[in-house]
Design an enzyme around this catalytic site. Structure first.
Site, mmCIF file in Angstrom:
data_model
loop_
_atom_site.group_PDB
_atom_site.id
_atom_site.type_symbol
_atom_site.label_atom_id
_atom_site.label_comp_id
_atom_site.label_asym_id
_atom_site.label_seq_id
_atom_site.Cartn_x
_atom_site.Cartn_y
_atom_site.Cartn_z
ATOM 1 N N HIS A 392 0.847 -1.198 0.000
ATOM 2 C CA HIS A 392 0.000 0.000 0.000
ATOM 3 C C HIS A 392 0.880 1.244 0.000
ATOM 4 O O HIS A 392 1.171 1.824 -1.041
ATOM 5 C CB HIS A 392 -0.925 -0.035 1.218
ATOM 6 C CG HIS A 392 -2.106 0.890 1.123
ATOM 7 N ND1 HIS A 392 -2.225 1.881 0.186
ATOM 8 C CD2 HIS A 392 -3.233 0.972 1.884
ATOM 9 C CE1 HIS A 392 -3.370 2.523 0.354
ATOM 10 N NE2 HIS A 392 -3.997 2.005 1.383
ATOM 11 N N HIS A 431 -2.813 1.631 -13.377
ATOM 12 C CA HIS A 431 -3.724 1.671 -12.231
ATOM 13 C C HIS A 431 -4.994 0.938 -12.617
ATOM 14 O O HIS A 431 -5.555 1.186 -13.685
ATOM 15 C CB HIS A 431 -4.037 3.110 -11.818
ATOM 16 C CG HIS A 431 -4.585 3.232 -10.428
ATOM 17 N ND1 HIS A 431 -5.803 2.726 -10.066
ATOM 18 C CD2 HIS A 431 -4.053 3.784 -9.315
ATOM 19 C CE1 HIS A 431 -6.014 2.966 -8.778
ATOM 20 N NE2 HIS A 431 -4.963 3.600 -8.301
ATOM 21 N N ASP A 479 1.989 7.805 -8.312
ATOM 22 C CA ASP A 479 3.242 7.482 -7.638
ATOM 23 C C ASP A 479 4.449 7.979 -8.427
ATOM 24 O O ASP A 479 5.425 8.476 -7.850
ATOM 25 C CB ASP A 479 3.364 5.970 -7.421
ATOM 26 C CG ASP A 479 2.357 5.452 -6.429
ATOM 27 O OD1 ASP A 479 2.122 6.140 -5.422
ATOM 28 O OD2 ASP A 479 1.793 4.375 -6.665
#
Length: 539
Positions: A392, A431, A479
């Protein structure tokens, strides 16, 4: 953090039915409605309840709803207030789980649709471009946008959090410090069990700045930055400083060379240590000084400099000072390099964009805690617990390491090839919720393009996407964008996780407020036993 899919997707959501709930389709005026009364058709009542029309009639047969025949005898109508009351009592049936077996929780906070992310129906990227993190967080909680909203840490809670953080071992990481700060803040709040909306909001507005202000300033021992005694060998985001962090704090506030490379000198403190000012010369040599702030300055007042010679001013504040904006104080905990306004805008936008993202693992954990009527500090602690898992919160750190390696080796293709050869995913790409590019990444990349010092890291990130595109159609996620910011500004590997945790705290509070209105303990699934059938012999 907000990475790709599967195990490596920290924001791999558990599903959401979109922004529905107590606010549903509005029934039009009915001939059978009393003045000021809103009547719903069977279909409208079913949609508001989230059930089938047959279930609405089942509620009537059980005495949970009252129906009236419409004039002419065709169909029934229902009092909207009575339907809403049934929802508040937990009468609404949760939507059936999709074929994939994912849990579906109705929420009115975040909708992800067609490669866009919306907070309460408003495009998240537009919110990030216009408002501060505190403004958006408060709006998400209350539905009212109040420009200029500022959160303030209660003195007692902050003191308790700083003492607790300072007492941690030197090797403690940022998540360790944030968890401890949240627990200390909870212990300092005797009214934390009051779950009324106003009390929860007061707690949230105090907790978020406490989390940030309890962290030590980057490059400084915890005992100094936190205002108390403790392990002096630990720095703000870990016990080992990165090479970039060490270089950036020699001395504490280092002003780089002028834009044309001429005589951008940095002078250290005076021999007797008084003042500790860092003084350079302007790019044109005309004597405009580049001034940092005293290392032990009081009040944390910003001092602006013209380091780039183009009007893009660098700003620094005294280490540990609490006088600046929220985003400024967070910056000081992430890197010892001075900030400029374009860089601050990127960090502020990242905070806004990361406030919520459907039902990520940490958000689900927070809602489960809220379902059990845990107080808001415990809800946030539950979120931190899930975020601390390697699948995570660690995703942004992987992207940071990869991008730093690309810059060191000078080749994105070689780094991507090494990942593929080892059977590893390329961090920062793909994603599960976005077939195309992550809209949060796109917004941050656009802003990073206006930050001169981010140019090299941004080009490296683009090279990673291009190199990977030869093998798979994967787009950049948030990210990778965060890693550009952290690498370009000398932040350590853990910085992205810290930004994510601080930002998402507001989202967890929003979900807690929503969950507190639901039936208690509704998130109590039943296990499917797979063990040996009884009776079994005593071991």
């Amino acid at each position: 953090m907000d990475g790709a899919d599967g195990a490596a997707s920290p924001d791999g959501s558990v599903g959401s039915a979109g922004p529905v709930g107590p606010v549903g389709p509005v029934g039009v005026g009915r001939a059978d409605a009393a003045p000021g009364e809103e009547r719903l058709t069977t279909r409208e009542a079913a949609e508001r309840l989230g059930v089938k029309p047959e279930t609405v009639y089942a509620y009537v047969s059980r005495g949970q709803l009252t129906s009236h025949r419409r004039p002419g005898g065709r169909g029934s109508t229902f009092d909207a207030k009575e339907v809403d009351a049934l929802i508040r009592r937990g009468g609404r049936r949760e939507a059936a789980a999709p074929s994939g077996g994912d849990l579906v929780v109705r929420t009115g906070i975040t909708l992800i649709d067609a490669d866009r992310c919306y907070f309460r129906g408003v495009d998240a990227t537009e919110l990030a471009a216009r408002y501060s993190y505190e403004e958006v967080a408060d709006w998400l909680w209350t539905g009212r946008m109040r420009p200029g909203t500022r959160f303030t840490a209660p003195a007692e809670a902050l003191a308790a959090a700083r003492r607790s953080v300072a007492a941690l071992p030197a090797h403690s990481g940022p998540m360790d410090r944030l968890r401890v700060a949240a627990i200390a803040a909870a212990a300092a709040d005797p009214l934390r069990f009051d779950l009324s909306p106003d009390a929860v909001l007061d707690a949230a507005r105090g907790l978020i700045p406490t989390l940030v202000d309890a962290l030590p300033a980057a490059g400084r021992p915890v005992g100094e930055a936190g205002g108390g005694s403790g392990e002096r060998g630990a720095t703000a985001l870990g016990s080992r400083e990165t090479r970039e962090a060490r270089e950036s704090r020699e001395p504490d506030w280092r002003v780089g060379a002028a834009a044309d490379g001429e005589d951008g000198r940095v002078a250290g403190a005076t021999a007797d240590g008084e003042g500790g000012r860092l003084v350079g010369t302007a790019a044109d040599g005309e004597g405009d000084r580049l001034v940092g702030t005293p290392a032990g300055g009081e009040g944390g007042r910003p001092v602006e400099t013209a380091a780039d010679g183009e009007g893009g001013r660098f700003v620094g504040t005294a280490a540990g000072g609490e006088g600046g904006r929220f985003v400024e104080r967070l910056w000081l905990r992430l890197t010892a390099r001075p900030y400029d306004e374009p860089s601050l805008r990127v960090l502020e936008a990242a905070l806004v964009l990361l406030i919520d993202h459907d039902l990520a693992a940490s958000t689900l954990a927070a809602r489960v805690a809220a379902s059990a009527r845990a107080h808001p500090y415990a809800v946030v602690s539950a979120g931190f617990g899930a975020l601390d898992g390697p699948f995570h919160g660690a995703a942004s750190g992987l992207a940071h390491r990869m991008l730093a390696e690309v810059l060191e080796r000078g080749s994105a293709a070689a780094v991507v090839a090494d990942h593929l050869r080892a059977g590893r995913r390329v961090p920062g790409l793909g994603h599960r919720l976005y077939p195309g590019e992550d809209p949060r990444a796109r917004a941050l990349f656009d802003m990073l393009a206006r930050v001169p010092r981010a140019a090299e890291a941004l080009a490296a990130a683009q090279d990673v996407v291009a190199a990977t595109a030869r093998h798979a159609s994967l787009h950049a996620n948030v990210d990778l964008a965060l890693s550009v910011l952290s690498v370009a500004t000398g932040m350590p590997v853990e910085a992205g996780e810290t930004i994510f945790a601080v930002a998402r705290t507001a989202g967890w509070i929003a979900h807690a407020l929503e969950e507190y209105e639901e039936r208690p303990m509704r998130m109590r699934p039943s296990g499917q036993y797979r063990g040996p059938r009884p009776p079994q012999p005593l071991p």
